[in-house]
Design a protein around this motif. Structure first.
Motif, PDB file in Angstrom:
ATOM      1  N   HIS A   1      56.730  40.818   9.816  1.00 26.21           N
ATOM      2  CA  HIS A   1      55.540  41.773   9.458  1.00 26.21           C
ATOM      3  C   HIS A   1      55.574  43.308  10.167  1.00 26.21           C
ATOM      4  N   PHE A   2      54.768  44.475   9.899  1.00 24.34           N
ATOM      5  CA  PHE A   2      54.500  45.069  10.552  1.00 24.34           C
ATOM      6  C   PHE A   2      53.306  44.895  12.076  1.00 24.34           C
ATOM      7  N   HIS A   3      53.760  45.733  13.251  1.00 16.82           N
ATOM      8  CA  HIS A   3      52.689  45.455  13.741  1.00 16.82           C
ATOM      9  C   HIS A   3      52.598  46.632  14.916  1.00 16.82           C
ATOM     10  N   VAL A   4      51.184  46.770  15.062  1.00 17.81           N
ATOM     11  CA  VAL A   4      50.902  48.049  14.586  1.00 17.81           C
ATOM     12  C   VAL A   4      49.942  48.719  15.679  1.00 17.81           C
TER      13      VAL A   4
ATOM     14  N   ARG B   1      42.576  40.199   3.501  1.00 21.30           N
ATOM     15  CA  ARG B   1      42.772  39.590   4.460  1.00 21.30           C
ATOM     16  C   ARG B   1      43.590  38.082   4.531  1.00 21.30           C
ATOM     17  N   ALA B   2      44.734  38.202   5.661  1.00 17.69           N
ATOM     18  CA  ALA B   2      45.702  37.109   4.717  1.00 17.69           C
ATOM     19  C   ALA B   2      44.690  35.935   5.459  1.00 17.69           C
ATOM     20  N   ARG B   3      43.866  35.905   6.239  1.00 22.65           N
ATOM     21  CA  ARG B   3      43.143  34.627   7.250  1.00 22.65           C
ATOM     22  C   ARG B   3      41.527  34.420   6.454  1.00 22.65           C
ATOM     23  N   PRO B   4      41.245  34.730   5.625  1.00 19.28           N
ATOM     24  CA  PRO B   4      40.043  35.224   5.332  1.00 19.28           C
ATOM     25  C   PRO B   4      38.846  34.237   6.207  1.00 19.28           C
TER      26      PRO B   4
ATOM     27  N   ARG C   1      47.804  32.651  19.113  1.00 18.90           N
ATOM     28  CA  ARG C   1      49.347  32.703  18.374  1.00 18.90           C
ATOM     29  C   ARG C   1      49.611  34.327  19.223  1.00 18.90           C
ATOM     30  N   HIS C   2      49.340  35.010  20.065  1.00 20.41           N
ATOM     31  CA  HIS C   2      50.250  36.458  20.389  1.00 20.41           C
ATOM     32  C   HIS C   2      49.686  36.591  22.165  1.00 20.41           C
ATOM     33  N   GLY C   3      50.435  36.927  22.299  1.00 21.73           N
ATOM     34  CA  GLY C   3      51.023  37.551  23.917  1.00 21.73           C
ATOM     35  C   GLY C   3      49.819  38.309  23.887  1.00 21.73           C
ATOM     36  N   SER C   4      49.584  39.598  23.229  1.00 19.10           N
ATOM     37  CA  SER C   4      49.038  40.652  22.968  1.00 19.10           C
ATOM     38  C   SER C   4      47.563  41.254  22.332  1.00 19.10           C
ATOM     39  N   HIS C   5      47.243  41.857  21.872  1.00 19.47           N
ATOM     40  CA  HIS C   5      45.597  41.566  20.504  1.00 19.47           C
ATOM     41  C   HIS C   5      44.743  41.402  21.331  1.00 19.47           C
ATOM     42  N   ARG C   6      44.741  41.974  22.585  1.00 17.61           N
ATOM     43  CA  ARG C   6      43.825  41.183  23.136  1.00 17.61           C
ATOM     44  C   ARG C   6      42.722  42.723  23.427  1.00 17.61           C
ATOM     45  N   SER C   7      43.076  43.606  23.058  1.00 19.29           N
ATOM     46  CA  SER C   7      42.032  44.525  23.784  1.00 19.29           C
ATOM     47  C   SER C   7      41.578  45.284  21.778  1.00 19.29           C
ATOM     48  N   GLY C   8      42.187  45.048  20.853  1.00 19.49           N
ATOM     49  CA  GLY C   8      41.328  45.861  20.032  1.00 19.49           C
ATOM     50  C   GLY C   8      42.112  46.978  19.313  1.00 19.49           C
ATOM     51  N   ARG C   9      43.536  46.482  19.901  1.00 15.31           N
ATOM     52  CA  ARG C   9      44.102  48.221  19.195  1.00 15.31           C
ATOM     53  C   ARG C   9      46.221  47.329  18.728  1.00 15.31           C
ATOM     54  N   ASP C  10      45.283  46.440  18.543  1.00 14.02           N
ATOM     55  CA  ASP C  10      46.845  46.062  17.798  1.00 14.02           C
ATOM     56  C   ASP C  10      46.207  44.975  16.228  1.00 14.02           C
ATOM     57  N   ALA C  11      47.249  45.291  15.627  1.00 17.98           N
ATOM     58  CA  ALA C  11      47.136  44.325  13.767  1.00 17.98           C
ATOM     59  C   ALA C  11      48.671  44.341  13.580  1.00 17.98           C
ATOM     60  N   ASP C  12      48.505  43.097  12.988  1.00 22.95           N
ATOM     61  CA  ASP C  12      49.765  42.280  11.868  1.00 22.95           C
ATOM     62  C   ASP C  12      49.062  42.873  10.577  1.00 22.95           C
ATOM     63  N   LEU C  13      50.243  43.696   9.591  1.00 29.53           N
ATOM     64  CA  LEU C  13      50.165  43.223   8.284  1.00 29.53           C
ATOM     65  C   LEU C  13      51.895  42.717   7.820  1.00 29.53           C
TER      66      LEU C  13
END
Length: 268
Positions: free
Chosen positions: A196-199, A29-32, A79-91
């Motif tokens: 970064h990747f946003h998956v 994790r980048a932010r443990p 930090r995000h406009g998405s990432h709200r419903s558990g289907r987004d990740a930044d790598l």
């Protein structure tokens, strides 16, 4: 206790999300310690398979650094406009030093179209190179994962061009090039994603039944037959009488040109 991804990625929430730990095979994790580490089982397990695949294929690879997923119950994130419903990740991308040795970048390093990036000064200011081979392997693993249903991998146009050029020279599966050309995408109205990747994964049939909403394409190569569309030339033309019969009791025998068990046919 069932995970439910409600709504869509920009206007939803999460119930009983699955936690990604601070570290595991091929990732850290980048932010443990931060709580933005929750997602659907579809997302979390797909990522863990991809991390592990890169690590096993390239044993000297430092672990991929994982940014935000979603909060335990999803919802708005500062930090995000998405990432709200558990289907987004930044790598954070895999990188090498100028001698081609795999390194783990410190901070968020943006790469230009030549694959060159510089760490922030507070993290040392090293010049790094985008690791074409490892980053492509990560992408191809997600695209080949039949259970993942990866809808988008957001990256800058420069990063996308590098990945496609590498794949054109080294990837034996031509179908993957087609998939990557569609799925790799620079988002509109947001940062270009050069660092970064946003998956983003799709809901999947089990989540759609519980209130999850997909925004965007449903790709034809997904295993979920329920989302496949009948091609226009496969749909028989019906007059009014045939249409009424189809609505009330199914099409006449011999006129069902698009059967549910044929490739590409809609499930009935």
């Amino acid at each position: 206790g069932v995970t439910v991804s409600r709504g869509d990625s920009a206007d939803g929430w999460l119930e009983h999300g699955v936690e990604l730990p601070d570290r595991g095979e091929g990732f850290v994790r980048a932010r443990p310690g931060e709580s933005t580490r929750f997602g659907t089982p579809r997302l979390v397990e797909a990522l863990r398979r991809a991390f592990a695949s890169v690590k096993r294929t390239f044993p000297a690879t430092p672990p991929m650094r994982v940014g935000d997923l979603s909060y335990p119950r999803g919802g708005r994130h500062p930090r995000h406009g998405s990432h709200r419903s558990g289907r987004d990740a930044d790598l954070i991308f895999y990188a090498t030093d100028l001698e081609g040795r795999p390194v783990q970048g410190r901070g968020w390093v943006a790469y230009d179209r030549f694959g060159v990036g510089v760490e922030p000064e507070e993290h040392g200011g090293r010049t790094l190179l985008f690791d074409d081979a490892r980053n492509w392997h990560f992408v191809r693993t997600l695209l080949l994962d039949e259970d993942a249903q990866v809808q988008w991998i957001f990256v800058s146009r420069g990063v996308k061009s590098r990945l496609l050029r590498f794949a054109a020279a080294h990837e034996p599966d031509e179908e993957l090039l087609v998939r990557a050309a569609w799925v790799l995408h620079q988002p509109t109205g947001a940062s270009p994603h050069a660092d970064h990747f946003h998956v983003r994964v799709a809901c999947g049939p089990e989540q759609r039944a519980l209130g999850c909403r997909d925004r965007g394409p449903m790709w034809s190569w997904w295993r979920d037959e329920a989302i496949k569309r009948v091609a226009p030339h496969e749909v028989p033309a019906l007059d009014d009488g045939q249409l009424l019969q189809a609505l009330l009791g199914g099409p006449p025998e011999g006129e069902r040109h698009a059967r549910a068990d044929e490739p590409g046919a809609a499930k009935r």
